[in-house]
Scaffold this active site. Structure first.
Site, PDB file in Angstrom:
ATOM      1  CB  SER A   1     -37.093 -32.197  -2.174  1.00 38.35           C
ATOM      2  OG  SER A   1     -36.828 -32.012  -3.516  1.00 38.35           O
TER       3      SER A   1
ATOM      4  CG  ASP B   1     -33.794 -33.717  -3.006  1.00 36.07           C
ATOM      5  OD1 ASP B   1     -34.228 -34.051  -2.155  1.00 36.07           O
ATOM      6  OD2 ASP B   1     -34.540 -33.207  -4.132  1.00 36.07           O
TER       7      ASP B   1
END
Length: 276
Positions: A42, A165
Site C-alpha cells: 500500500s 491493495d
C-alpha cells in the site's frame, strides 16, 4: 551498537499515516543505518520504493507534505449518484499522476537496494509479490496496484491480472521478510488496529464507513496473527515492531502528514537508542 546490525525494513499500509515511514527512514539515516532490504505494501510500498531508489527521506517528507487532497483524491464522475453501484470512489489516474511526481525510478532495476512490493489478485485473493524475490513489472504500475484499496480505487492491471491493495491480505507484509539475511526486521505498522483511539479523524459516508470498519478489523486481526506467527519461530531474525500512531480513520488525513512524519522519527529514534 559496536557493529551496525543488518536491518530489513517492513512498511505497512496506512494512507497518509505512511508519512511515519519517512520519519523512520530519517531516524535510520541519522543513526548511520542503511537497510539491506525494503519491503512495503500500500502506501508503505511507495516509501519502500523511494528509499530503495536512494531518495532523501527528509526531502520526500517535505514533498509529501505539500500534497493537497484535491491533487490525489478526485471523485469519479457521478460516483455519488451511482452510490453502491459505483465501481470506485476516486479516480485512479489522478493518484497515479501523484506517484509519477513523487517516485523517480521507473523500474526495479533502477533501485539501488533490494525492494519487495506486494499486491493482491482481485479474482483469487492471492498475494502477488514484485521486485526482489518476485515478479518484474513497471514500478509505477506496481505501486498503483499496491495502493488500490477498494472501494476507493479501481483495481490496476499488472502482468495481465487485476490487482488490489496488498494490505488487504497482509497490512504488514512480514511474510516477505522471512527469507532475508539480516539481524533485525524493523516493522513499522500504521495500519488499522484494535488500539485505535479517539474520534475518527475523517468520517466517510455511513455505508463506506461501515465497510472501512469491517475491513479494518480484518486487517488488524491479520497483522496480529502475522506477528504471533513470527514470534513463534525461533529461526527468524529479531522482530522490532513499531506502532507510531493509532489514529482512527486517518487514511486520507493529508493535513496531518507532517505530524505523522515526526512521530515516526521519534519512535524509531527511541528504538535505536535501546539497541545501542
Amino acid at each position: 551498537m559496536s557493529t551496525a546490525p543488518r536491518v530489513a525494513v517492513v512498511l505497512g499500509g496506512g494512507g497518509a499515516k505512511a508519512a511515519a515511514h519517512l520519519g523512520a527512514a530519517i531516524a535510520l539515516r541519522e543513526a548511520g543505518l542503511t537497510p539491506v532490504h525494503w519491503i512495503g505494501t500500500s502506501m508503505g510500498s511507495v516509501v519502500a520504493a523511494a528509499m530503495a531508489g536512494g531518495a532523501d527521506p527528509a526531502r520526500m517528507l517535505a514533498d509529501f507534505g505539500k500534497i493537497r487532497a484535491g491533487e490525489v483524491l478526485k471523485r469519479e464522475r457521478f460516483a455519488l449518484l451511482k452510490g453502491i453501484w459505483a465501481p470506485a470512489i476516486f479516480q485512479s489516474e489522478v493518484f497515479r499522476a501523484m506517484l509519477e511526481r513523487l517516485i523517480v525510478p521507473r523500474s526495479f532495476a533502477d533501485l539501488v537496494t533490494p525492494c519487495t512490493i506486494t499486491a493482491v489478485e482481485r479474482d483469487t485473493g492471492k498475494t502477488v509479490v514484485f521486485g526482489t524475490n518476485g515478479e518484474d513489472a513497471p514500478l509505477i504500475d506496481v505501486l498503483a496496484a499496491s495502493c488500490a484499496l477498494p472501494p476507493w480505487f479501481h483495481p490496476v492491471t499488472v502482468n495481465g491480472r487485476a490487482l488490489y491493495d496488498g494490505g488487504i491480505r497482509a497490512p504488514l507484509p512480514l511474510p516477505q521478510a522471512e527469507g532475508i539475511d539480516c539481524d533485525i526486521v524493523l516493522a513499522i505498522d500504521v495500519g488499522p488496529g484494535f488500539d485505535e483511539i479517539g474520534e475518527t479523524v475523517l468520517k466517510p459516508p455511513p455505508f463506506v464507513a461501515a465497510a472501512d470498519t469491517a475491513i479494518g478489523w480484518l486487517m488488524a486481526g491479520t497483522t496480529q496473527l502475522l506477528r504471533e506467527r513470527w514470534d513463534r519461530d525461533p529461526s527468524l531474525p529479531r522482530l522490532v515492531y513499531v506502532r507510531p500512531t493509532s489514529d482512527r480513520g486517518a487514511t486520507f488525513a493529508i493535513d496531518r502528514i507532517g505530524h505523522y512524519g515526526e512521530v515516526g522519527a521519534e519512535k524509531v529514534r527511541a528504538i535505536i537508542r535501546e539497541l545501542q
